[in-house]
Design an enzyme around this catalytic site. Structure first.
Site, PDB file in Angstrom:
ATOM      1  CD  GLU A   1       4.133   5.664  -4.463  1.00  4.07           C
ATOM      2  OE1 GLU A   1       4.742   5.621  -5.549  1.00  4.07           O
ATOM      3  OE2 GLU A   1       2.900   5.497  -4.373  1.00  4.07           O
TER       4      GLU A   1
ATOM      5  CG  ASP B   1      -0.061   3.071  -4.759  1.00  2.10           C
ATOM      6  OD1 ASP B   1       1.097   3.177  -5.198  1.00  2.10           O
ATOM      7  OD2 ASP B   1      -1.067   3.420  -5.412  1.00  2.10           O
TER       8      ASP B   1
END
Length: 489
Positions: free
Chosen positions: A223, A179
């Site tokens: 990401e 993330d």
């Protein structure tokens, strides 16, 4: 049966994703599953982690999770899990201890006293303060005051993060989705004059190198919600990143039905070349939308033909495609985030005792559930089964590299995919008719030097026809086609 999705619920539904039998066609044919955060957390989304070594009790026990991983592997499904190494929860014991000035954990987070001239305690990002004042000083939190940011320069913290990775690899996961990759060293919280991107890439490379050395056959994806140039830079640290904005470009093509001189394919090829300049072994991760974006079905006005076209356009590109749950049935959703993450629709209302009910969807009153779509050969669900099988069964599609090859029609978007890892190579020509009319196009010599034994390997609709001269093809409105030499596969 309590309305909360959990590990045992996923395990029960694994045969929907992949039943492990290559001879059946009732399952989707999915070979990987990305689980969003599964750790103890104070929020429904879980991106603020209280404990990296445990699972959220709402989802079940660690034994339930281990059973899920084992059952998935029996069916040929690898599981990757979400890791947030940019920040933790403020309820994490590491952060609680870091509030003490002389505690070793103090250095694990970004703390300042407030009088350091190299930091701006009034710095804002996305409308809120980066630095949060407490009686213990100021701590940085890019996303929310409940998500204090790690100080990734700390060597003890990095060692602990590797222990976290090993813990989950030992549980049987096959990799990680990282993330907020591009925010690991965000300029908003760095000292004046400090450059963070190079340090960030080095950090992620250290983590992924560790995983590769200790996890065997693994897949990590990051990401990086940034422009192409930045994604390319980070591919030196993580060999796969999500292809942000690709879905938007596909939606625009499907909506406006104007392709120019194969502009989409040409622009995409330029992005791939940028990736390769940073990492020749990059693996792209294309997707239409994800858990932070409005759902694709709504953007395409719930038109099945448009949804199918968009699906085949991203599925037949390079890399490992990520299908957000529910896209395969046209699940709807729009901001706020909770309305993008609503329950999967398995059956008609009241017909499924295990239906999750944690939130009511405002957008899916007319969405056709799995139980109905699986009986309809023309449904979006059945189409997804077909394109996934085409993707996984044709090495040129699953392992190949992309090159734009234009036809004489501006309404046709086309490219070749070629797998050069095998002797003589394996090559296919992919075409998409984005118009509302059937189109007959000549197959460019650039696609195949010898067209004598090419065949139609896939077509959205049965009235797509490769002519007997093997030089022209008629493609159905909003239809896709894949041409190749059957002898190669």
């Amino acid at each position: 049966g309590d309305g909360i999705g959990d590990f045992r619920g996923i395990t029960e539904k694994l045969d929907y994703l992949n039943d492990g039998n290559e001879l059946t066609t009732s399952d989707l044919g999915v070979t990987g599953l990305w689980l969003m955060p599964i750790y103890p957390s104070q929020t429904y989304h879980g991106y603020d982690v209280d404990d990296y070594y445990n699972v959220n009790s709402a989802y079940g026990t660690m034994e339930d999770f281990e059973n899920l991983v084992a059952e998935a592997k029996k069916r040929g499904i690898s599981i990757i899990i979400d890791i947030t190494f940019n920040h933790s929860s403020r309820y994490n014991d590491w952060f609680i201890q870091s509030k003490e000035f002389d505690n070793p954990y103090r250095g694990w987070y970004r703390w300042i006293e407030g009088d350091e001239p190299e930091y701006n305690v009034n710095q804002k990002i996305w409308g809120h303060n980066v630095w949060n004042k407490t009686r213990d000083g100021y701590y940085a939190a890019l996303f929310d005051s409940n998500m204090p940011d790690f100080n990734l320069d700390n060597t003890a913290l990095r060692a602990e993060m590797k222990k976290v990775l090993s813990f989950w690899l030992d549980k049987g996961v096959s990799g990680f989705r990282f993330d907020a990759v591009s925010h690991a060293y965000n300029s908003a919280e760095l000292a004046k004059g400090e450059e963070g991107q190079e340090k960030s890439v080095a950090f992620w490379k250290e983590m992924t190198d560790y995983i590769s050395a200790n996890g065997g056959d693994v897949f990590n994806v990051g990401e990086v919600w940034e422009p192409t140039s930045t994604r390319s830079t980070f591919l030196a640290g993580i060999s796969s990143t999500f292809h942000f904005d690709l879905g938007t470009k596909i939606v625009d093509l499907v909506r406006y039905k104007e392709g120019g001189n194969n502009n989409f394919a040409n622009a995409l090829f330029a992005e791939y070349k940028s990736y390769a300049s940073s990492n020749p072994n990059y693996v792209d991760a294309p997707f239409l939308t994800n858990h932070d974006q409005n759902r694709i079905a709504g953007m395409l006005k719930n038109d099945p033909a448009s949804i199918k076209l968009a699906a085949s356009m991203y599925m037949f590109l390079e890399g490992v495609p990520f299908m957000y749950y529910g896209e395969e049935i046209g699940l709807n959703g729009a901001k706020p985030d909770e309305q993008i993450r609503t329950p999967m629709l398995w059956a008609q209302p009241g017909k499924d005792r295990t239906q999750t009910t944690w939130i009511e969807s405002k957008y899916n009153l007319k969405t056709v559930p799995v139980s109905v779509q699986k009986k309809d050969s023309d449904s979006v669900l059945q189409y997804y089964k077909r394109i996934i099988r085409a993707k996984t069964s044709l090495p040129a599609l699953s392992k190949g590299r992309f090159a734009p090859v234009a036809t004489e029609k501006s309404e046709v978007i086309s490219w070749t995919m070629e797998d050069k890892t095998v002797e003589n190579g394996q090559k296919v020509f992919v075409l998409h008719n984005i118009s509302m009319s059937p189109l007959t196009v000549s197959i460019p010599e650039e696609a195949f030097a010898d067209m004598s034994d090419i065949s139609l390997l896939f077509a959205t609709y049965t009235d797509t026809v490769l002519k007997t001269d093997k030089k022209t093809i008629t493609i159905s409105p909003q239809g896709s086609a894949v041409i190749g030499k059957m002898s190669e596969f």
